[in-house]
Write a protein that holds these residues in place. Structure first.
Motif, PDB file in Angstrom:
ATOM      1  N   ARG A   1       0.837  -1.208   0.000  1.00  0.00           N
ATOM      2  CA  ARG A   1       0.000   0.000   0.000  1.00  0.00           C
ATOM      3  C   ARG A   1       0.870   1.255   0.000  1.00  0.00           C
ATOM      4  N   ALA A   2       1.965   1.206   0.776  1.00  0.00           N
ATOM      5  CA  ALA A   2       2.867   2.360   0.847  1.00  0.00           C
ATOM      6  C   ALA A   2       3.557   2.591  -0.498  1.00  0.00           C
TER       7      ALA A   2
ATOM      8  N   VAL B   1       2.557   1.819  -3.501  1.00  0.00           N
ATOM      9  CA  VAL B   1       1.606   2.383  -4.464  1.00  0.00           C
ATOM     10  C   VAL B   1       1.343   3.854  -4.154  1.00  0.00           C
ATOM     11  N   ALA B   2       1.119   4.174  -2.869  1.00  0.00           N
ATOM     12  CA  ALA B   2       0.780   5.544  -2.473  1.00  0.00           C
ATOM     13  C   ALA B   2       1.935   6.516  -2.718  1.00  0.00           C
ATOM     14  N   LYS B   3       3.164   5.977  -2.724  1.00  0.00           N
ATOM     15  CA  LYS B   3       4.340   6.816  -3.011  1.00  0.00           C
ATOM     16  C   LYS B   3       4.568   6.982  -4.507  1.00  0.00           C
ATOM     17  N   GLY B   4       3.749   6.328  -5.312  1.00  0.00           N
ATOM     18  CA  GLY B   4       3.911   6.422  -6.759  1.00  0.00           C
ATOM     19  C   GLY B   4       5.131   5.679  -7.256  1.00  0.00           C
TER      20      GLY B   4
ATOM     21  N   ASP C   1      -3.998   7.496 -10.895  1.00  0.00           N
ATOM     22  CA  ASP C   1      -5.277   6.990 -10.402  1.00  0.00           C
ATOM     23  C   ASP C   1      -5.370   7.368  -8.914  1.00  0.00           C
ATOM     24  N   PRO C   2      -6.527   7.199  -8.299  1.00  0.00           N
ATOM     25  CA  PRO C   2      -6.662   7.661  -6.906  1.00  0.00           C
ATOM     26  C   PRO C   2      -5.661   7.005  -5.965  1.00  0.00           C
ATOM     27  N   SER C   3      -5.217   5.807  -6.278  1.00  0.00           N
ATOM     28  CA  SER C   3      -4.293   5.098  -5.396  1.00  0.00           C
ATOM     29  C   SER C   3      -2.866   5.618  -5.486  1.00  0.00           C
ATOM     30  N   GLY C   4      -2.523   6.218  -6.640  1.00  0.00           N
ATOM     31  CA  GLY C   4      -1.160   6.713  -6.823  1.00  0.00           C
ATOM     32  C   GLY C   4      -0.451   6.105  -8.027  1.00  0.00           C
TER      33      GLY C   4
END
Lengths: 135, 164
Positions: free
Chosen positions: A73-74, A76-79, A122-125
């Protein structure tokens, strides 16, 4: 039959949110949406590309332990996932349409060597490049 | 740097990514901590530390690598005057640009231009927007530190540059 890549998956933070994004904003279609308890197998398809599915999966059990899921999750969120590329016929028109729908652009359309490209997430990154290639 | 074993909240990381994206999109602009913190909806006090923990580099050093990356691309792919490139990529003076560029990349803007334009372009099949990232300088230490180490190593009479 045609041999080749049938599906590639992305990690997303929320499958409902991802579905709305990829279907309502990018114009993809749902190919498969099957649940088994908490597990949900969700794939979408570009309307012009029926042989390819994009999987939208959430990290977590039963596939991942909680620490692994948290790491994914981290990431993805960090791109930090690899770039995705979408081919479009008209980058500027697609940009205007998607921006109106609230897509988060990271780069406005730019012409380079005859191509036009833009960037969005996308919203997730997950980061996408949208490219209109010189024909 | 201390790393929390539980890791940062993905929701915070997503907002920090937004600040990084904004610097990517407009690296020539002034990006104060206040402005970046506002993009991320984080307090100014927490922004720099959170950003560094997330991306491994302080926000302003990250911005510097993006400016150098962009200047490098312009030096390589255009014939525009170096002064123009310096101002367009966010520097206030040609001197600061030249010195920082040399400190980070190890060569002057004009030397890099000459070398890059002579080299054949093997990356022609990779999308241009992605190629650019491959040329991003890997700035793992502060420029001032890099400058200091360079001066120590060279043992030259350029030490008046070191203490600033």
């Amino acid at each position: 039959m045609i041999q080749g890549i049938q599906q590639v998956g992305l990690y997303v933070r929320d499958q409902d949110e991802a579905l709305v994004f990829y279907v309502d904003k990018l114009g993809f279609r749902v190919h498969t949406d099957v649940r088994n308890g908490d597990y949900r197998w969700l794939t979408v398809q570009h309307p012009d590309q029926p042989s390819f599915q994009l999987g939208l999966f959430t990290p977590g059990p039963p596939v991942h332990d909680e620490a692994t899921a948290q790491t994914l999750r981290a990431v993805v969120a960090k791109g930090a996932m690899p770039p995705l590329v979408l081919d479009v016929a008209d980058c500027r028109a697609a940009y205007e349409r998607m921006r109106t729908l609230g897509v988060e652009f990271t780069q406005e359309p730019v012409s380079r060597y005859g191509n036009v490209d833009a960037g969005f997430r996308d919203p997730s990154g997950n980061g996408w490049k949208m490219i209109e290639s010189r024909r | 740097m201390k790393v929390d074993p539980a890791g940062q909240d993905p929701e915070l990381l997503r907002r920090l990514l937004r600040a990084k994206d904004r610097m990517d999109a407009a690296s020539h602009e002034d990006w104060s901590i206040r402005r970046l913190a506002r993009v991320s909806h984080v307090s100014e006090a927490h922004f720099a530390r959170s950003f560094r923990q997330a991306f491994g580099v302080p926000p302003h050093r990250y911005l510097l690598t993006r400016r150098i990356e962009r200047a490098t691309a312009l030096l390589r792919d255009s014939d525009r005057p170096i002064t123009e490139i310096a101002f367009d990529t966010g520097w206030q003076s040609l001197g600061t640009f030249g010195r920082t560029f040399r400190d980070v990349t190890g060569e002057s803007p004009s030397a890099l231009r000459a070398r890059a334009q002579a080299a054949t372009n093997e990356l022609g099949r990779v999308p241009a927007c992605i190629v650019s990232a491959a040329h991003r300088p890997d700035l793992t230490i502060a420029v001032s530190e890099k400058r200091r180490r360079g001066a120590d190593g060279k043992n030259k009479a350029s030490t008046q540059e070191v203490r600033r």
